[in-house]
Design an enzyme around this catalytic site. Structure first.
Site, mmCIF file in Angstrom:
data_model
loop_
_atom_site.group_PDB
_atom_site.id
_atom_site.type_symbol
_atom_site.label_atom_id
_atom_site.label_comp_id
_atom_site.label_asym_id
_atom_site.label_seq_id
_atom_site.Cartn_x
_atom_site.Cartn_y
_atom_site.Cartn_z
ATOM 1 N N LYS A 189 0.880 -1.169 0.000
ATOM 2 C CA LYS A 189 0.000 0.000 0.000
ATOM 3 C C LYS A 189 0.920 1.221 0.000
ATOM 4 O O LYS A 189 0.828 2.123 0.852
ATOM 5 C CB LYS A 189 -0.931 -0.048 1.229
ATOM 6 C CG LYS A 189 -2.058 0.971 1.211
ATOM 7 C CD LYS A 189 -3.135 0.706 0.163
ATOM 8 C CE LYS A 189 -4.152 1.841 0.127
ATOM 9 N NZ LYS A 189 -5.092 1.738 -1.012
ATOM 10 N N ASP A 221 -5.505 -3.149 -2.455
ATOM 11 C CA ASP A 221 -6.924 -3.106 -2.853
ATOM 12 C C ASP A 221 -7.092 -3.614 -4.290
ATOM 13 O O ASP A 221 -7.969 -4.430 -4.587
ATOM 14 C CB ASP A 221 -7.520 -1.701 -2.661
ATOM 15 C CG ASP A 221 -6.662 -0.578 -3.229
ATOM 16 O OD1 ASP A 221 -5.528 -0.852 -3.682
ATOM 17 O OD2 ASP A 221 -7.127 0.578 -3.225
#
Ligand code: IPM
Ligand code: MG
Length: 330
Positions: A189, A221
């Protein structure tokens, strides 16, 4: 070869009992085979006041391989960390420095209908989630509960990685990729978190030492989305502890059930802890309903990785496949 069996709580005890039958069935082919059991989890807490008692930890340190079931009881998170049955596994991972967790996700052809995804999306799926297991939010300090300046209850954890921690898991990923299809996807991330910027930088640098392995990076994600959309694009996926916890459950569900996947965790060297990816399943515990395949395949992983007996591992894998093709189900 000294094998320690830590069956633990809930269905952990049931599936481990079946896996031990398989282990004992191949024991004749294993020179120096020795097997011992030790308490962990709720029973250990009741008997010793500690879910990971010192004698168990001592045996775990001396064992060459550990066959683990599952730990945890309903309401676990209400119990202080040191006494929490479910946390005994985290303490064991930390104490043995088991930093590399292999979580394969593969599909048995007979069970393709069990996946919630379309046949063409998952058919032939065979990927490996490599989860860093000894650091990250799980162990970062400071952590705890407090009260902030405005008098509000406040709780905090620390997401942190050091360069050596990232390096060592990255090397495992690239070496693993060389035994598979030479592709690594590193999940992070880095668009938001400093710790993940370091992660990406270090993985990329280690990757330069493996020019024959293709390295890609994805944000977590997007990686989950791709895992649902087209999972067969992936082979080895490497990530930190928290993302690995989440993505390994997601990857497991591609196969229709988390109930049938084994896993292995290593420190440096061949010593491993082998455990089903599933947990204690209190809702079906004690009813002899749990599927022991994950525990049995964990024994196969143990023979393959800790004891260099791919021949015996292959026989166990084949026996599981045969039981399924003959139509046996829970
Ligand atoms: C896992 C489990 C554990 C974890 C729990 C039981 C502490 O979910 O092995 O994935 O979060 O690591
Ligand atoms: Mg988990």
């Amino acid at each position: 070869m000294k094998i320690l069996v830590l069956a633990g709580d809930g269905i952990g005890a049931e599936v481990t009992a079946q896996a031990v039958r398989i282990l004992d069935a191949v024991a004749g082919a294993l020179p120096g085979f020795e097997r011992a059991d030790a308490p962990i989890g709720a029973d250990a807490l009741a008997a010793y006041g500690d879910p990971l008692p010192a004698p168990t930890l001592d045996m775990a340190r001396k064992a060459e391989a550990i066959l683990f079931g599952a730990v945890g009881v309903p309401g676990d998170e209400e119990i202080p960390y040191e006494k929490r049955p479910g946390a005994s596994l985290l303490r064991l991972r930390k104490d043995l420095d088991l930093f590399a967790n292999f979580r394969p996700a593969f599909l048995f052809p007979e069970l393709i209908g069990a996946s919630t995804l379309k046949r063409e999306v998952v058919e032939g799926l065979d990927l490996m989630i490599l989860r860093e297991l000894s650091s990250d939010l799980y162990f970062g300090e400071p952590r705890g509960f407090g009260t902030n300046a405005a008098g509000h209850a406040h709780a905090f954890n620390t997401m942190a990685y050091t360069e050596p921690e990232i390096e060592r898991i990255a090397h495992v990923a690239f070496r693993l990729a060389r035994t598979r299809s030479r592709k690594v996807c590193s999940v992070d991330k880095a668009n938001v978190l400093e710790v993940m910027q370091l992660w990406r930088k270090v993985v990329a640098r280690v990757g330069l030492e493996y020019p024959d392995v293709e390295l890609t990076h994805q944000f977590v994600d997007a990686a989950v989305m791709q895992l649902m959309r087209a999972p067969k694009q992936f082979d080895v996926m490497v990530m930190g502890n928290v993302f690995g916890d989440i993505l390994s459950d997601a990857a497991a569900m591609l196969t229709g059930s988390i109930g049938m996947l084994p896993s292995a965790s290593f420190a440096q060297g061949r010593k491993g802890l082998y455990e089903p990816v599933h947990g204690t399943a209190p809702d079906i515990a004690g009813k002899d309903l749990a599927n022991p395949i994950a525990a049995i395949l964990s024994v196969a992983m143990m023979l393959r990785h800790s004891f260099e007996r791919p021949d015996l591992a292959a026989r166990i894998d084949a026996a599981v496949a045969r039981a399924l093709s003959e139509g046996y189900r829970t």
